[in-house]
Design a protein around this motif. Sequence first.
Motif, PDB file in Angstrom:
ATOM      1  N   LEU A   1      24.119  59.766  31.186  1.00  0.00           N
ATOM      2  CA  LEU A   1      23.216  58.633  31.191  1.00  0.00           C
ATOM      3  C   LEU A   1      23.961  57.322  31.439  1.00  0.00           C
ATOM      4  CD1 LEU A   1      20.354  57.559  30.687  1.00  0.00           C
ATOM      5  CD2 LEU A   1      20.885  57.483  28.255  1.00  0.00           C
ATOM      6  N   TYR A   2      25.202  57.246  30.997  1.00  0.00           N
ATOM      7  CA  TYR A   2      25.946  55.992  31.072  1.00  0.00           C
ATOM      8  C   TYR A   2      27.103  56.068  32.061  1.00  0.00           C
ATOM      9  CZ  TYR A   2      23.420  54.925  26.787  1.00  0.00           C
ATOM     10  OH  TYR A   2      22.443  54.699  25.875  1.00  0.00           O
ATOM     11  N   GLU A   3      27.408  54.922  32.643  1.00  0.00           N
ATOM     12  CA  GLU A   3      28.595  54.812  33.478  1.00  0.00           C
ATOM     13  C   GLU A   3      29.831  54.754  32.582  1.00  0.00           C
ATOM     14  OE1 GLU A   3      27.888  51.228  35.635  1.00  0.00           O
ATOM     15  OE2 GLU A   3      26.910  52.250  37.298  1.00  0.00           O
ATOM     16  N   LEU A   4      30.850  55.449  32.968  1.00  0.00           N
ATOM     17  CA  LEU A   4      32.106  55.419  32.221  1.00  0.00           C
ATOM     18  C   LEU A   4      32.942  54.246  32.728  1.00  0.00           C
ATOM     19  CD1 LEU A   4      33.783  56.888  30.085  1.00  0.00           C
ATOM     20  CD2 LEU A   4      34.836  58.198  31.938  1.00  0.00           C
ATOM     21  N   ASN A   5      33.210  53.297  31.845  1.00  0.00           N
ATOM     22  CA  ASN A   5      34.005  52.128  32.221  1.00  0.00           C
ATOM     23  C   ASN A   5      35.468  52.414  31.896  1.00  0.00           C
ATOM     24  OD1 ASN A   5      35.179  49.668  32.673  1.00  0.00           O
ATOM     25  ND2 ASN A   5      33.856  48.519  31.305  1.00  0.00           N
ATOM     26  N   THR A   6      36.254  52.749  32.900  1.00  0.00           N
ATOM     27  CA  THR A   6      37.645  53.152  32.688  1.00  0.00           C
ATOM     28  C   THR A   6      38.622  51.975  32.746  1.00  0.00           C
ATOM     29  OG1 THR A   6      37.882  53.642  35.052  1.00  0.00           O
ATOM     30  CG2 THR A   6      37.206  55.452  33.608  1.00  0.00           C
ATOM     31  N   GLU A   7      38.093  50.764  32.910  1.00  0.00           N
ATOM     32  CA  GLU A   7      38.970  49.587  32.974  1.00  0.00           C
ATOM     33  C   GLU A   7      39.606  49.313  31.611  1.00  0.00           C
ATOM     34  OE1 GLU A   7      38.701  44.789  34.032  1.00  0.00           O
ATOM     35  OE2 GLU A   7      36.964  46.106  34.272  1.00  0.00           O
ATOM     36  N   LYS A   8      40.871  48.919  31.616  1.00  0.00           N
ATOM     37  CA  LYS A   8      41.555  48.560  30.383  1.00  0.00           C
ATOM     38  C   LYS A   8      41.331  47.076  30.090  1.00  0.00           C
ATOM     39  CE  LYS A   8      45.200  52.059  30.354  1.00  0.00           C
ATOM     40  NZ  LYS A   8      46.659  52.307  30.282  1.00  0.00           N
ATOM     41  N   HIS A   9      40.969  46.790  28.833  1.00  0.00           N
ATOM     42  CA  HIS A   9      40.706  45.419  28.420  1.00  0.00           C
ATOM     43  C   HIS A   9      41.705  45.023  27.336  1.00  0.00           C
ATOM     44  CE1 HIS A   9      36.737  45.479  30.453  1.00  0.00           C
ATOM     45  NE2 HIS A   9      36.738  46.752  30.072  1.00  0.00           N
ATOM     46  N   GLU A  10      42.298  43.847  27.477  1.00  0.00           N
ATOM     47  CA  GLU A  10      43.271  43.387  26.493  1.00  0.00           C
ATOM     48  C   GLU A  10      42.585  42.650  25.341  1.00  0.00           C
ATOM     49  OE1 GLU A  10      46.390  41.062  28.150  1.00  0.00           O
ATOM     50  OE2 GLU A  10      47.178  42.687  29.411  1.00  0.00           O
ATOM     51  N   PHE A  11      43.169  42.761  24.148  1.00  0.00           N
ATOM     52  CA  PHE A  11      42.716  41.986  23.000  1.00  0.00           C
ATOM     53  C   PHE A  11      43.913  41.745  22.087  1.00  0.00           C
ATOM     54  CE2 PHE A  11      42.589  46.294  21.530  1.00  0.00           C
ATOM     55  CZ  PHE A  11      42.852  46.243  20.160  1.00  0.00           C
ATOM     56  N   THR A  12      43.864  40.663  21.342  1.00  0.00           N
ATOM     57  CA  THR A  12      44.935  40.310  20.413  1.00  0.00           C
ATOM     58  C   THR A  12      44.429  40.453  18.984  1.00  0.00           C
ATOM     59  OG1 THR A  12      45.901  38.783  22.017  1.00  0.00           O
ATOM     60  CG2 THR A  12      46.555  38.520  19.712  1.00  0.00           C
ATOM     61  N   VAL A  13      45.202  41.114  18.143  1.00  0.00           N
ATOM     62  CA  VAL A  13      44.788  41.407  16.775  1.00  0.00           C
ATOM     63  C   VAL A  13      44.816  40.143  15.915  1.00  0.00           C
ATOM     64  CG1 VAL A  13      45.345  42.719  14.692  1.00  0.00           C
ATOM     65  CG2 VAL A  13      45.580  43.777  16.950  1.00  0.00           C
ATOM     66  N   ASP A  14      43.746  39.957  15.151  1.00  0.00           N
ATOM     67  CA  ASP A  14      43.672  38.820  14.237  1.00  0.00           C
ATOM     68  C   ASP A  14      42.901  39.264  13.000  1.00  0.00           C
ATOM     69  OD1 ASP A  14      43.779  36.378  13.079  1.00  0.00           O
ATOM     70  OD2 ASP A  14      42.434  35.366  14.490  1.00  0.00           O
ATOM     71  N   TYR A  15      43.560  39.257  11.839  1.00  0.00           N
ATOM     72  CA  TYR A  15      42.930  39.644  10.584  1.00  0.00           C
ATOM     73  C   TYR A  15      42.500  38.407   9.806  1.00  0.00           C
ATOM     74  CZ  TYR A  15      45.143  44.224  11.292  1.00  0.00           C
ATOM     75  OH  TYR A  15      45.547  45.433  11.794  1.00  0.00           O
ATOM     76  N   GLU A  16      41.522  38.591   8.907  1.00  0.00           N
ATOM     77  CA  GLU A  16      41.119  37.537   7.995  1.00  0.00           C
ATOM     78  C   GLU A  16      40.528  38.162   6.739  1.00  0.00           C
ATOM     79  OE1 GLU A  16      38.029  35.108   9.587  1.00  0.00           O
ATOM     80  OE2 GLU A  16      36.645  36.783   9.902  1.00  0.00           O
TER      81      GLU A  16
END
Length: 326
Positions: free
Chosen positions: A153-168
């Motif tokens: 049903l869904y398209e598989l998004n194989t792109e890699k996305h960056e994120f930076t960890v931030d806790y609170e």
Amino acid sequence: TKPVKDAKTNEDLVIVTDNKGFYEVEDLPVGIYYLKELKAPTYTVTAGSVQYKKSNKVITVELTPAEDEPGFYRALWDNIQDSRLLKKTDIFTGDDVPDCLFEIRDLEDNLIYRAITDKAGEAYIPLDALVQGKTYTYQEIDAPDTYKENGKLYELNTEKHEFTVDYELNEKNELVFKNKINVDNYRPTRQVLVRKTDDKTGEPLEGCKFSIVLLNENGEPYVNQKGETVYLVKDAVTNKDGEYLIEKAPKGRYKFIEVEAPEGYDLAEQEMEGYEFEINDESPELIIFEVTNTGDIAVIALVCVAVVSVLGIAYVILKNKKKKDM
């Protein structure tokens, strides 16, 4: 019920998840198993530490002879919400999407963790698996298998996305991810052109009002988690050329319902009840619905006229009767 024995030691099988939150058990006989947590972990990171409470839940796992691939089974801690990182949502219906598999990797492409979204569309990451201030990537590895007959049903998004960890620390003094990630799930789409004409003159008929509603697996109008009926279009009206174009119609089952006929025409009973159709991997890029007047003939027909492979166009004819003269 009896504890499962370790094949090597003949002692009760007790599993301890690794630093990626996984434990693999091989060569289990078919049958029903129960998974219970005996000890909860403590996570310590730069911003503080969290001690999870031991869950009292019992997870039931049934292995059948038909299974030929590894299965993923998720055990939830009672306060696992503290470490939610990803949330997956169907952008068309607005519903949460479970069973999406993600991989978290560092910038050197080392695998850090695999996470699967639960019924709420949420994926949880152990707090000590990621370093405060460090940048990682997330990537969708597998989409839920909810459309087996004609692809997923869904398209598989194989792109890699960056994120930076931030806790609170939240208002309950609990350590949480500050920058939670919301990910939209997209369905493959097709163009749908609704065309209203008079079958005797071929003239376009302006002012045909219609709705196209998404259907659930029982063939009933789809109602999302907010209690809203999901429409592809609602009360759309054909233009002076007798047409209405839907640029992106997502994959799914639908019902076409004519709400109001053009001036001089009556709605046939079948038209008010609607016509069902499906958009799937077999559908061409452009689907054309022709709603035509049949003069004095009262028979209503839904006919698939052609699928033109070269042009990628499917024609569907919907006929309605002309209003009788007073």
